[in-house]
Design an enzyme around this catalytic site. Structure first.
Site, PDB file in Angstrom:
ATOM      1  N   ASP A  59       1.109  -1.323  -0.057  1.00  0.00           N
ATOM      2  CA  ASP A  59       0.037  -0.065   0.008  1.00  0.00           C
ATOM      3  C   ASP A  59       0.901   1.467   0.046  1.00  0.00           C
ATOM      4  O   ASP A  59       0.599   2.053  -0.623  1.00  0.00           O
ATOM      5  CB  ASP A  59      -0.857  -0.058   1.313  1.00  0.00           C
ATOM      6  CG  ASP A  59      -1.605  -1.362   1.212  1.00  0.00           C
ATOM      7  OD1 ASP A  59      -2.261  -1.598   0.316  1.00  0.00           O
ATOM      8  OD2 ASP A  59      -1.926  -2.027   2.449  1.00  0.00           O
ATOM      9  N   HIS A  81      -5.215  -3.552   5.740  1.00  0.00           N
ATOM     10  CA  HIS A  81      -4.759  -3.793   4.465  1.00  0.00           C
ATOM     11  C   HIS A  81      -5.955  -4.472   3.565  1.00  0.00           C
ATOM     12  O   HIS A  81      -5.850  -5.398   3.095  1.00  0.00           O
ATOM     13  CB  HIS A  81      -3.450  -4.755   4.235  1.00  0.00           C
ATOM     14  CG  HIS A  81      -3.216  -5.252   2.886  1.00  0.00           C
ATOM     15  ND1 HIS A  81      -2.616  -4.447   1.903  1.00  0.00           N
ATOM     16  CD2 HIS A  81      -3.353  -6.549   2.306  1.00  0.00           C
ATOM     17  CE1 HIS A  81      -2.420  -5.138   0.880  1.00  0.00           C
ATOM     18  NE2 HIS A  81      -2.723  -6.297   1.300  1.00  0.00           N
TER      19      HIS A  81
HETATM   20  P1  NAI Z   1      -0.171 -18.271  -5.437  1.00  0.00           P
HETATM   21  O1  NAI Z   1      -1.231 -19.151  -5.385  1.00  0.00           O
HETATM   22  O2  NAI Z   1       0.412 -17.816  -6.771  1.00  0.00           O
HETATM   23  O3  NAI Z   1       1.006 -18.799  -4.392  1.00  0.00           O
HETATM   24  C1  NAI Z   1       0.700 -19.151  -2.885  1.00  0.00           C
HETATM   25  C2  NAI Z   1       1.562 -20.437  -2.765  1.00  0.00           C
HETATM   26  O4  NAI Z   1       1.204 -20.709  -1.482  1.00  0.00           O
HETATM   27  C3  NAI Z   1       1.418 -21.581  -3.713  1.00  0.00           C
HETATM   28  O5  NAI Z   1       2.713 -21.893  -3.961  1.00  0.00           O
HETATM   29  C4  NAI Z   1       0.979 -22.672  -2.860  1.00  0.00           C
HETATM   30  O6  NAI Z   1       1.166 -24.033  -3.129  1.00  0.00           O
HETATM   31  C5  NAI Z   1       1.297 -22.060  -1.488  1.00  0.00           C
HETATM   32  N1  NAI Z   1       0.669 -23.040  -0.220  1.00  0.00           N
HETATM   33  C6  NAI Z   1      -0.602 -23.017  -0.162  1.00  0.00           C
HETATM   34  N2  NAI Z   1      -0.837 -23.902   1.030  1.00  0.00           N
HETATM   35  C7  NAI Z   1       0.349 -23.875   1.485  1.00  0.00           C
HETATM   36  C8  NAI Z   1       0.753 -24.383   2.834  1.00  0.00           C
HETATM   37  N3  NAI Z   1      -0.282 -25.098   3.792  1.00  0.00           N
HETATM   38  N4  NAI Z   1       1.940 -24.242   3.300  1.00  0.00           N
HETATM   39  C9  NAI Z   1       2.939 -23.751   2.335  1.00  0.00           C
HETATM   40  N5  NAI Z   1       2.465 -23.185   1.098  1.00  0.00           N
HETATM   41  C10 NAI Z   1       1.342 -23.407   0.991  1.00  0.00           C
HETATM   42  O7  NAI Z   1      -0.606 -16.843  -4.754  1.00  0.00           O
HETATM   43  P2  NAI Z   1       0.015 -15.589  -4.468  1.00  0.00           P
HETATM   44  O8  NAI Z   1      -0.679 -14.563  -5.593  1.00  0.00           O
HETATM   45  O9  NAI Z   1       1.575 -15.749  -4.291  1.00  0.00           O
HETATM   46  O10 NAI Z   1      -0.398 -14.812  -3.196  1.00  0.00           O
HETATM   47  C11 NAI Z   1      -0.207 -15.280  -1.987  1.00  0.00           C
HETATM   48  C12 NAI Z   1      -0.931 -14.796  -0.939  1.00  0.00           C
HETATM   49  O11 NAI Z   1      -0.488 -13.382  -0.740  1.00  0.00           O
HETATM   50  C13 NAI Z   1      -2.409 -14.445  -0.825  1.00  0.00           C
HETATM   51  O12 NAI Z   1      -3.390 -15.039   0.248  1.00  0.00           O
HETATM   52  C14 NAI Z   1      -2.673 -13.186  -1.578  1.00  0.00           C
HETATM   53  O13 NAI Z   1      -4.130 -12.733  -1.129  1.00  0.00           O
HETATM   54  C15 NAI Z   1      -1.694 -12.629  -0.690  1.00  0.00           C
HETATM   55  N6  NAI Z   1      -1.279 -11.236  -1.157  1.00  0.00           N
HETATM   56  C16 NAI Z   1      -1.019 -10.098  -0.127  1.00  0.00           C
HETATM   57  C17 NAI Z   1      -0.792  -8.977  -0.555  1.00  0.00           C
HETATM   58  C18 NAI Z   1      -0.309  -7.948   0.592  1.00  0.00           C
HETATM   59  O14 NAI Z   1      -0.070  -6.850   0.204  1.00  0.00           O
HETATM   60  N7  NAI Z   1       0.019  -8.515   1.798  1.00  0.00           N
HETATM   61  C19 NAI Z   1      -0.539  -8.583  -1.681  1.00  0.00           C
HETATM   62  C20 NAI Z   1      -0.776  -9.415  -2.780  1.00  0.00           C
HETATM   63  C21 NAI Z   1      -1.248 -10.732  -2.405  1.00  0.00           C
END
Ligand code: NAI
Length: 340
Positions: free
Chosen positions: A175, A202
């Site tokens: 942000d 957030h």
């Molecule tokens: P993605 O689906 O591409 O990657 C998530 C990864 O987590 C995958 O590789 C998956 O296998 C892994 N995963 C799932 N369950 C797991 C477990 N029990 N243990 C370890 N790894 C596990 O998703 P992306 O795009 O990387 O987003 C990840 C998270 O970050 C989402 O919750 C998203 O909403 C959040 N996010 C947060 C932001 C922030 O500003 N704080 C900004 C953008 C996304």
């Protein structure tokens, strides 16, 4: 070389020896969810960070490939991969900093709260591992909805008897990064010259940029204020819509996560004056968690700063943010109680 080989271990020992002799300090960092859209570029950027001596990449899928790939980069950090729940404890043991982008991302039409049930369970399991294997590590929690996953993590750590509010940080840096970019565009400045405090939480209206406190001091018309505030609040949706089904912000998030992690590591090293915004346990408002500027030090968020003077537009925004934030925090706390 296969991971965890003798050669790699002796290499780590040599580096540790070098540090003991006054060489560069190095920290051990784990990324949980390292094979994901955020996790992979985050792993790459952390491998480039000279403050990192050991980088552990954990996921439930694809870590061998990501580890082999990142491991070939000719930078200092030793990279090890860990695949699946049985390897979680090895991934976490001895870590100084744990970054968590594990979970499912937003798809078009989904709100961050839609992700809540899945990600709550994932965060809970990972935090139980942290409590057991590296209870003193700084935790950077990225998994959404951050407004609820941070309270969940706090409850897990409390239950385990390891909770230190200073060491649990919800990552709201994206942000701030967006706010700096959009405000710099309006002011015609380089983004590096701009500092916009973003407080609250957030998600949507809980994201409250304090444009009256922008550095360098700047004034905005009511229309600019409204447009900038909305664009910063909806930055995530802008990316989700543009990607049209191919995920949410990953590259800018990895950049923001590394910017924040680097600040945490500089704090751990003992650097003075490391200040960033984060969603932390807080007494700044009546809510138990709130994002404001914090000073990062050897023990994590050592000082949580007050909001400073707000203008009328921001005071109204703050009330709106607090209302929604209170519900999201409560949701996290209730979810964690239900799961117990
Ligand atoms: P993605 O689906 O591409 O990657 C998530 C990864 O987590 C995958 O590789 C998956 O296998 C892994 N995963 C799932 N369950 C797991 C477990 N029990 N243990 C370890 N790894 C596990 O998703 P992306 O795009 O990387 O987003 C990840 C998270 O970050 C989402 O919750 C998203 O909403 C959040 N996010 C947060 C932001 C922030 O500003 N704080 C900004 C953008 C996304």
């Amino acid at each position: 070389q296969p991971p965890n080989s003798q050669t790699e271990e002796s290499c780590v020992l040599k580096r540790a020896d070098c540090r003991a002799k006054g060489g560069a300090p190095g920290f051990k960092v784990a990324i949980l969810g390292a094979a994901g859209g955020i996790g992979q570029p985050l792993a790459m950027l952390m491998k480039m960070n000279p403050l990192v001596s050991v980088l552990h990449l954990y996921d439930v899928v694809n870590t061998p490939g990501v580890t082999a790939d990142i491991g070939h980069m000719d930078t200092g950090a030793v990279v090890r991969g860990f695949l699946g729940q049985p390897q979680l404890e090895n991934a976490l043991t001895g870590m100084d900093l744990v970054i968590i982008p594990a979970g499912v991302p937003r798809k078009p039409g989904m709100t961050r709260d839609d992700l809540f049930n899945i990600n709550a369970g994932i965060v809970r399991t990972l935090c139980e591992g942290i409590a057991k294997c590296c209870p003193n590590a700084i935790v950077n929690l990225i998994s959404n909805p951050v407004n609820s996953t941070v309270p969940i993590a706090a409850e897990v750590f409390k239950k385990a008897g390891t909770y230190d509010p200073k060491r649990l940080l919800g990552v709201t840096m994206l942000d701030v990064v967006r706010a700096n970019t959009f405000v710099a565009e309006v002011l015609g400045l380089h983004p590096k010259e701009v500092d916009v405090p973003v407080v609250g939480g957030h998600a949507g209206v809980t994201i409250l940029p304090l444009l009256s406190q922008v550095k360098p001091p700047s004034s905005f018309t009511p229309e600019e204020t409204e447009n900038l505030t909305k664009r910063i609040q909806d930055g995530g949706t802008e990316v989700v819509q543009a990607k049209a089904g191919a995920g949410s912000a990953t590259l800018s998030m990895a950049y923001a996560a590394v910017k924040f992690a680097d600040a945490c590591l500089r704090g751990l090293r003992g650097d003075a004056g490391v200040v960033e915004c984060a969603f932390v346990a807080s007494e700044v408002t009546e809510l138990p968690f709130f994002a404001t500027k914090v000073r990062l030090g050897r023990r994590g968020a050592e000082e949580v700063y007050q909001l400073g003077p707000l203008n009328e537009y921001e005071r109204v925004g703050l009330e709106r943010a607090k209302k929604e934030l209170a519900e999201s925090i409560q949701k996290g706390l209730l979810q964690q109680k239900d799961l117990q």
